[in-house]
Design a protein around this motif. Structure first.
Motif, PDB file in Angstrom:
ATOM      1  N   GLU A   6       0.834  -1.190   0.000  1.00 11.73           N
ATOM      2  CA  GLU A   6       0.000   0.000   0.000  1.00 11.73           C
ATOM      3  C   GLU A   6       0.877   1.252   0.000  1.00 11.73           C
ATOM      4  O   GLU A   6       1.983   1.252   0.569  1.00 11.73           O
ATOM      5  CB  GLU A   6      -0.901   0.046   1.243  1.00 11.73           C
ATOM      6  N   SER A   7       0.367   2.293  -0.600  1.00 11.38           N
ATOM      7  CA  SER A   7       1.058   3.587  -0.571  1.00 11.38           C
ATOM      8  C   SER A   7       0.032   4.700  -0.723  1.00 11.38           C
ATOM      9  O   SER A   7      -1.123   4.450  -1.057  1.00 11.38           O
ATOM     10  CB  SER A   7       2.109   3.683  -1.684  1.00 11.38           C
ATOM     11  N   GLY A   8       0.473   5.923  -0.442  1.00 16.56           N
ATOM     12  CA  GLY A   8      -0.394   7.081  -0.633  1.00 16.56           C
ATOM     13  C   GLY A   8      -0.972   7.660   0.642  1.00 16.56           C
ATOM     14  O   GLY A   8      -1.661   8.673   0.609  1.00 16.56           O
ATOM     15  N   GLY A   9      -0.697   7.025   1.767  1.00 11.40           N
ATOM     16  CA  GLY A   9      -1.197   7.559   3.029  1.00 11.40           C
ATOM     17  C   GLY A   9      -0.447   8.813   3.435  1.00 11.40           C
ATOM     18  O   GLY A   9       0.558   9.191   2.832  1.00 11.40           O
ATOM     19  N   GLY A  10      -0.967   9.465   4.456  1.00 13.71           N
ATOM     20  CA  GLY A  10      -0.319  10.676   4.943  1.00 13.71           C
ATOM     21  C   GLY A  10      -1.256  11.500   5.778  1.00 13.71           C
ATOM     22  O   GLY A  10      -2.327  11.040   6.176  1.00 13.71           O
ATOM     23  N   LEU A  11      -0.863  12.726   6.031  1.00 15.02           N
ATOM     24  CA  LEU A  11      -1.652  13.661   6.813  1.00 15.02           C
ATOM     25  C   LEU A  11      -2.447  14.555   5.864  1.00 15.02           C
ATOM     26  O   LEU A  11      -1.885  15.129   4.927  1.00 15.02           O
ATOM     27  CB  LEU A  11      -0.734  14.517   7.685  1.00 15.02           C
ATOM     28  N   VAL A  12      -3.733  14.665   6.122  1.00 14.23           N
ATOM     29  CA  VAL A  12      -4.595  15.503   5.290  1.00 14.23           C
ATOM     30  C   VAL A  12      -5.591  16.225   6.187  1.00 14.23           C
ATOM     31  O   VAL A  12      -5.982  15.703   7.240  1.00 14.23           O
ATOM     32  CB  VAL A  12      -5.321  14.643   4.220  1.00 14.23           C
ATOM     33  N   GLN A  13      -5.975  17.407   5.780  1.00 19.76           N
ATOM     34  CA  GLN A  13      -6.942  18.180   6.557  1.00 19.76           C
ATOM     35  C   GLN A  13      -8.355  17.653   6.321  1.00 19.76           C
ATOM     36  O   GLN A  13      -8.646  17.090   5.260  1.00 19.76           O
ATOM     37  CB  GLN A  13      -6.861  19.649   6.167  1.00 19.76           C
ATOM     38  N   GLY A  16     -10.315  17.115   2.861  1.00 22.99           N
ATOM     39  CA  GLY A  16      -9.351  16.863   1.807  1.00 22.99           C
ATOM     40  C   GLY A  16      -9.514  15.493   1.173  1.00 22.99           C
ATOM     41  O   GLY A  16     -10.427  14.736   1.511  1.00 22.99           O
ATOM     42  N   SER A  17      -8.609  15.188   0.247  1.00 26.53           N
ATOM     43  CA  SER A  17      -8.654  13.930  -0.500  1.00 26.53           C
ATOM     44  C   SER A  17      -7.295  13.240  -0.484  1.00 26.53           C
ATOM     45  O   SER A  17      -6.251  13.902  -0.376  1.00 26.53           O
ATOM     46  CB  SER A  17      -9.052  14.189  -1.956  1.00 26.53           C
ATOM     47  N   LEU A  18      -7.354  11.944  -0.611  1.00 24.38           N
ATOM     48  CA  LEU A  18      -6.158  11.123  -0.779  1.00 24.38           C
ATOM     49  C   LEU A  18      -6.500   9.977  -1.712  1.00 24.38           C
ATOM     50  O   LEU A  18      -7.654   9.522  -1.729  1.00 24.38           O
ATOM     51  CB  LEU A  18      -5.666  10.536   0.548  1.00 24.38           C
ATOM     52  N   PRO A  88     -12.120  13.354  10.332  1.00 24.14           N
ATOM     53  CA  PRO A  88     -11.191  12.861  11.360  1.00 24.14           C
ATOM     54  C   PRO A  88     -11.428  11.388  11.710  1.00 24.14           C
ATOM     55  O   PRO A  88     -10.468  10.664  11.995  1.00 24.14           O
ATOM     56  CB  PRO A  88     -11.473  13.781  12.550  1.00 24.14           C
ATOM     57  N   GLU A  89     -12.668  10.949  11.642  1.00 22.46           N
ATOM     58  CA  GLU A  89     -12.961   9.551  11.975  1.00 22.46           C
ATOM     59  C   GLU A  89     -12.496   8.570  10.907  1.00 22.46           C
ATOM     60  O   GLU A  89     -12.592   7.356  11.096  1.00 22.46           O
ATOM     61  CB  GLU A  89     -14.457   9.350  12.247  1.00 22.46           C
ATOM     62  N   ASP A  90     -11.994   9.071   9.787  1.00 21.42           N
ATOM     63  CA  ASP A  90     -11.389   8.193   8.784  1.00 21.42           C
ATOM     64  C   ASP A  90      -9.930   7.883   9.115  1.00 21.42           C
ATOM     65  O   ASP A  90      -9.302   7.083   8.422  1.00 21.42           O
ATOM     66  CB  ASP A  90     -11.449   8.848   7.393  1.00 21.42           C
ATOM     67  N   THR A  91      -9.413   8.508  10.142  1.00 23.95           N
ATOM     68  CA  THR A  91      -8.034   8.250  10.548  1.00 23.95           C
ATOM     69  C   THR A  91      -7.861   6.788  10.932  1.00 23.95           C
ATOM     70  O   THR A  91      -8.591   6.262  11.771  1.00 23.95           O
ATOM     71  CB  THR A  91      -7.651   9.142  11.740  1.00 23.95           C
ATOM     72  N   ALA A  92      -6.910   6.127  10.289  1.00 26.59           N
ATOM     73  CA  ALA A  92      -6.700   4.695  10.509  1.00 26.59           C
ATOM     74  C   ALA A  92      -5.508   4.237   9.683  1.00 26.59           C
ATOM     75  O   ALA A  92      -5.032   4.961   8.799  1.00 26.59           O
ATOM     76  CB  ALA A  92      -7.934   3.898  10.106  1.00 26.59           C
ATOM     77  N   LYS A 112       0.904  -4.529   4.419  1.00 29.26           N
ATOM     78  CA  LYS A 112       1.319  -4.113   5.759  1.00 29.26           C
ATOM     79  C   LYS A 112       0.639  -2.825   6.200  1.00 29.26           C
ATOM     80  O   LYS A 112       0.765  -2.437   7.368  1.00 29.26           O
ATOM     81  CB  LYS A 112       2.834  -3.958   5.805  1.00 29.26           C
ATOM     82  N   GLY A 113      -0.050  -2.173   5.296  1.00 24.88           N
ATOM     83  CA  GLY A 113      -0.831  -1.010   5.666  1.00 24.88           C
ATOM     84  C   GLY A 113      -0.135   0.315   5.408  1.00 24.88           C
ATOM     85  O   GLY A 113       1.076   0.403   5.319  1.00 24.88           O
ATOM     86  N   THR A 114      -0.976   1.357   5.288  1.00 25.36           N
ATOM     87  CA  THR A 114      -0.491   2.727   5.149  1.00 25.36           C
ATOM     88  C   THR A 114      -1.351   3.612   6.041  1.00 25.36           C
ATOM     89  O   THR A 114      -2.569   3.454   6.087  1.00 25.36           O
ATOM     90  CB  THR A 114      -0.525   3.190   3.679  1.00 25.36           C
ATOM     91  N   LEU A 115      -0.707   4.513   6.758  1.00 27.29           N
ATOM     92  CA  LEU A 115      -1.406   5.332   7.746  1.00 27.29           C
ATOM     93  C   LEU A 115      -2.020   6.567   7.104  1.00 27.29           C
ATOM     94  O   LEU A 115      -1.338   7.316   6.388  1.00 27.29           O
ATOM     95  CB  LEU A 115      -0.444   5.749   8.859  1.00 27.29           C
ATOM     96  N   VAL A 116      -3.296   6.770   7.388  1.00 35.28           N
ATOM     97  CA  VAL A 116      -4.004   7.979   6.973  1.00 35.28           C
ATOM     98  C   VAL A 116      -4.415   8.740   8.225  1.00 35.28           C
ATOM     99  O   VAL A 116      -5.088   8.173   9.093  1.00 35.28           O
ATOM    100  CB  VAL A 116      -5.246   7.629   6.130  1.00 35.28           C
ATOM    101  N   THR A 117      -3.999   9.971   8.304  1.00 35.21           N
ATOM    102  CA  THR A 117      -4.350  10.815   9.437  1.00 35.21           C
ATOM    103  C   THR A 117      -5.087  12.038   8.928  1.00 35.21           C
ATOM    104  O   THR A 117      -4.577  12.776   8.076  1.00 35.21           O
ATOM    105  CB  THR A 117      -3.097  11.267  10.209  1.00 35.21           C
ATOM    106  N   VAL A 118      -6.312  12.208   9.422  1.00 34.67           N
ATOM    107  CA  VAL A 118      -7.123  13.351   9.019  1.00 34.67           C
ATOM    108  C   VAL A 118      -7.214  14.288  10.218  1.00 34.67           C
ATOM    109  O   VAL A 118      -7.838  13.971  11.223  1.00 34.67           O
ATOM    110  CB  VAL A 118      -8.527  12.915   8.570  1.00 34.67           C
ATOM    111  N   SER A 119      -6.568  15.417  10.097  1.00 37.32           N
ATOM    112  CA  SER A 119      -6.496  16.344  11.224  1.00 37.32           C
ATOM    113  C   SER A 119      -6.155  17.735  10.725  1.00 37.32           C
ATOM    114  O   SER A 119      -5.442  17.898   9.738  1.00 37.32           O
ATOM    115  CB  SER A 119      -5.430  15.868  12.219  1.00 37.32           C
ATOM    116  N   SER A 120      -6.670  18.725  11.449  1.00 34.60           N
ATOM    117  CA  SER A 120      -6.325  20.107  11.124  1.00 34.60           C
ATOM    118  C   SER A 120      -5.141  20.567  11.962  1.00 34.60           C
ATOM    119  O   SER A 120      -4.692  21.704  11.826  1.00 34.60           O
ATOM    120  CB  SER A 120      -7.531  21.015  11.357  1.00 34.60           C
TER     121      SER A 120
END
Length: 120
Positions: A6-13, A16-18, A88-92, A112-120
Motif C-alpha cells: 500500500e502507498s499514498g497515506g499521509g496527513l490531510v486536513q 481533503g482527498s487522498l 477525522p474519523e477516517d483516521t486509521a 502491511k498497511g499505510t497510515l491515513v491521518t485526518v487532522s487540522s
C-alpha cells in the motif's frame, strides 16, 4: 511470492482527498478480488470497500458511501482507493488484501498497511 504494498497515506486536513494505491506482485490481479480495510487506534479492523474480479463493488462501511471509491487497473496490477471529503474519523491504518471473492474471511494475503491521518 505474493505481495501487496500500500502507498499514498499521509496527513490531510478534514475535507481533503487522498488516493491510496495497492500494488500487487507475484500474481495477476485480474482473477482476484481486492478489499480495502482499516483499523483505527483502539478499534478492530473493519472492511471499507471491495472490488471483485469482474469489477463489482461492495461497500462494507456505510460511512464512506458517496465519499470513497475503488477502482482497479489490471494492466498495472494495482487497485486504488480514492478518498474524498475526509473526516477525522477516517483516521486509521488502511490495508489492502486479496482473495478469490470479497469478504474479510476470504482474504488470503494482506499488505502491511499505510497510515491515513485526518487532522487540522
Amino acid at each position: 511470492q505474493v505481495q501487496l504494498v500500500e502507498s499514498g497515506g499521509g496527513l490531510v486536513q478534514p475535507g481533503g482527498s487522498l488516493r491510496l494505491s495497492c500494488a500487487a506482485s507475484g500474481f495477476t490481479l485480474d482473477y482476484y478480488a481486492i478489499g480495502w480495510f482499516r483499523q483505527a487506534p483502539g478499534k478492530e479492523r473493519e472492511g471499507v470497500l471491495c472490488i471483485s474480479s469482474s469489477g463489482g463493488t461492495t461497500y462494507y462501511s456505510g460511512s464512506v458511501k458517496g465519499r470513497f471509491t475503488i477502482s482497479r487497473d489490471n494492466a498495472k496490477n494495482t487497485v486504488y482507493l480514492q478518498m474524498n471529503s475526509l473526516k477525522p474519523e477516517d483516521t486509521a491504518v488502511y490495508y489492502c488484501a486479496t482473495g478469490l471473492v470479497c469478504g474479510y474471511y476470504n482474504m488470503d494475503y494482506w499488505g502491511k498497511g499505510t497510515l491515513v491521518t485526518v487532522s487540522s
